[in-house]
Design a protein around this motif. Structure first.
Motif, PDB file in Angstrom:
ATOM      1  N   UNK A 153      76.692  37.507-108.290  1.00  0.00           N
ATOM      2  CA  UNK A 153      77.942  37.696-109.035  1.00  0.00           C
ATOM      3  C   UNK A 153      77.618  37.825-110.516  1.00  0.00           C
ATOM      4  N   UNK A 154      78.158  38.879-111.137  1.00  0.00           N
ATOM      5  CA  UNK A 154      77.888  39.111-112.560  1.00  0.00           C
ATOM      6  C   UNK A 154      78.929  38.409-113.428  1.00  0.00           C
ATOM      7  N   UNK A 155      78.698  38.428-114.740  1.00  0.00           N
ATOM      8  CA  UNK A 155      79.582  37.710-115.659  1.00  0.00           C
ATOM      9  C   UNK A 155      81.007  38.274-115.667  1.00  0.00           C
ATOM     10  N   UNK A 156      81.167  39.568-115.346  1.00  0.00           N
ATOM     11  CA  UNK A 156      82.516  40.143-115.312  1.00  0.00           C
ATOM     12  C   UNK A 156      83.129  40.085-113.914  1.00  0.00           C
ATOM     13  N   UNK A 157      82.376  39.523-112.943  1.00  0.00           N
ATOM     14  CA  UNK A 157      82.925  39.350-111.604  1.00  0.00           C
ATOM     15  C   UNK A 157      82.509  40.406-110.596  1.00  0.00           C
TER      16      UNK A 157
END
Length: 342
Positions: free
Chosen positions: A226-230
């Motif tokens: 999962x990345x920081x922007x979702x």
């Protein structure tokens, strides 16, 4: 233009197939030393490239005329040898994964800063033409918001091409530290960070040894990231793909789906939401199999960074960020919980 004098430390398959040939092909480079603990191997390489052979890397680092070294050694030696080279005033290109811990990675970065030398990690996926084109499409906004991805890097295992076959350090935990996740997974982690333009913050993983009974490291892994922007997606790294290599990545966006290295004829296929499909022929990806591109572009980028005194695309900090994801994946497998990535 200045001639860069380089040494290659470790003369196994990656050095023979990539580093030595690519350094030798670069008109601004002279290979002045090669080093390997196996005397027969290093003598053969030295003869091939008309250079001096060593069996102790410390002797190589004493040679003042050497400007830069490639560290092509088992994973557990990446940090100590890279640090020793940086302390000796040499620029360093280190194979991946850069280290076996964050502490080691930090020490490498600090040694590079302290001695004002370049430290580059040999993540070559960023230099693949289809990957660069995909990044440009994402950056331009053409793909729209990114929702998901899936990426795989798998083949039949290092015993098929490593200098020592099944006896290779790749399969020994005390030398490799990590198996397919360190060999292949860290490459894809670096690529996904590059394509998406953001960091991962959470990972859950299954990391197993299923196909190599003789190995004491992982050979088959699947992670959810999962990345920081979702943005959420999967990454698979495997030495269990016995019928051939898979080096594909698919990005699912609001306006288009990007299929990278997923088709035998087209290295990038863009499938737009409106039904339009654009096929790109951008050349073969680098591979250990026949038909892969002949240069990784990694060596040329490293040489250029030194000669033009600019920061390499994958410096120590970038290498560390990709390593952090892999270490968090290991932690997730051990704890059976999601792992946070710093």
């Amino acid at each position: 233009m200045t001639t860069l004098k380089v040494a290659v430390i470790g003369c196994g398959s990656i050095a023979k197939n990539r580093h030595l040939g690519e350094f030798n092909s670069n008109p601004n480079v002279e290979i002045v030393a090669v080093c390997d603990i196996v005397e027969e191997r290093v003598q053969e390489v030295a003869e091939q490239y008309g250079t001096e052979a060593f069996t102790n890397y410390e002797d190589v680092l004493k040679i003042e005329e050497i400007d830069a070294v490639s560290v092509c050694l088992p994973n557990y030696l990446h940090a100590p040898v890279s640090i020793a080279a940086l302390e000796a005033g040499k620029h360093v290109l280190c194979e991946k994964p850069m280290a076996t811990s964050i502490e080691e990675a930090d020490a490498m970065i600090e040694a590079a800063k302290k001695n004002d030398k370049k430290l580059m990690i040999a993540h070559n996926q960023r230099f693949v033409t289809s990957h660069q084109k995909a990044r440009a499409l994402i950056e331009s906004g053409e793909v729209g918001k990114i929702f998901s991805f899936r990426s795989a890097f798998g083949h039949g295992g290092p015993e098929n091409w490593s200098a020592d076959g099944k006896e290779s350090w790749f399969f020994k935990k005390d030398e490799a530290f990590i198996g397919a996740m360190g060999d292949l997974g860290v490459h894809k982690t670096d690529l996904l960070r590059y394509l998406l333009g953001e960091e991962f913050v959470e990972v859950a993983s299954f990391i197993e040894t299923s196909s190599k009974e003789f190995a004491d490291v992982d050979d088959n892994a699947v992670c959810i990231l999962k990345s920081e922007s979702g943005i959420i997606g999967t990454l698979a790294a495997s030495w269990a793909y016995t019928a051939g290599e898979d080096n594909s990545t698919i990005i699912y966006g609001e306006n288009a789906t990007l299929r990278l290295e997923d088709d035998p004829n087209y290295s990038l296929i863009v499938q737009y939401r409106n039904g339009e499909v654009v096929n790109y022929e951008l050349g073969a990806i680098q591979s250990n199999e026949e038909g892969g591109q002949t240069t990784s572009h990694t060596i040329d980028h490293f040489v250029e960074a030194i000669l033009e005194n600019k920061e390499p695309l994958i410096d120590g900090e970038e290498g560390k960020k990709s390593l952090e994801v892999i270490l968090a994946a290991l932690e997730s497998m051990e704890t059976k919980k999601f792992s946070q990535i710093n």
